[in-house]
Design a protein around this motif. Structure first.
Motif: not given
Length: 211
Positions: A16, A79, A82-83, A86
């Protein structure tokens, strides 16, 4: 267990781009701040009674441990994932609500959505089993001891398995509830059976109270 937790935190930090103490990660390069290391060593030596260590001067320098284009690609991928992790749950809930609202029969639409969620969890469990088998067959041996590979797999997959089982149970309960309130013959029979059972239980309680 402690080693697994520390290793997991370190891997997450690298992927990350999170800086941890003296170690910083940026665009595929992992660097260590020697000034922070020297300062910590000096403080520990002084705490242990070696007063001469207080004369160690401050250092302002960094050292690159790893610089990899593949690491940079992995960081970009993490990244993105992760986006997506969410955002996707909200998208799925919104699409499910729209599907139920536009369905000609909303109760049947709810059943279809709930069963679809449950089926997706079964497919996910199958995919996880295949990925776990592939990982263990390729990670064990010269790369990792079997027990270490198993520990890593458990650490990574355990939270996902728990969430998957909860969503599967929720989908099945919602689908069953929607079926039971419907006008079908089995649903009416089950509701009637439930009413008779409740009546029998209440009659038994009244008899017990009367005696």
């Amino acid at each position: 267990d402690d080693a697994n937790r520390r290793a997991h935190a370190a891997v997450v930090a690298v992927l990350t781009g999170e800086s941890r103490g003296a170690v910083s990660v940026d665009e595929g390069a992992v660097t260590i701040d020697l000034g922070v290391v020297v300062s910590r060593v000096r403080d520990r030596l002084v705490d242990r009674g070696l007063d001469l260590a207080s004369n160690i001067p401050d250092v302002s320098s960094t050292f690159t441990l790893v610089e990899s284009e593949q690491l940079q690609k992995a960081q970009r991928t993490v990244r993105i994932l992760d986006s997506a992790a969410t955002l996707l749950p909200f998208v799925v809930v919104a699409l499910a609500a729209v599907a139920i609202l536009v369905a000609p029969n909303r109760r049947r639409g709810l059943v279809a959505v709930a069963l679809g969620v449950a089926l997706s969890m079964v497919l996910l469990a199958t995919a996880m089993a295949l990925i776990r088998a592939w990982y263990l067959s390729n990670a064990t041996g010269e790369v990792l001891p079997k027990e270490a590979a198993l520990d890593i797999a458990r650490t990574v997959l355990a939270p996902l398995r728990l969430a998957m089982r909860a969503v599967l149970a929720l989908g099945l309960v919602v689908a069953l509830g929607a079926l039971l309130v419907g006008p079908s013959t089995p649903a009416r029979w089950l509701r009637s059976l439930g009413g008779r059972v409740r009546g029998a239980v209440r009659g038994g309680e009244d008899s017990a109270a009367g005696t």
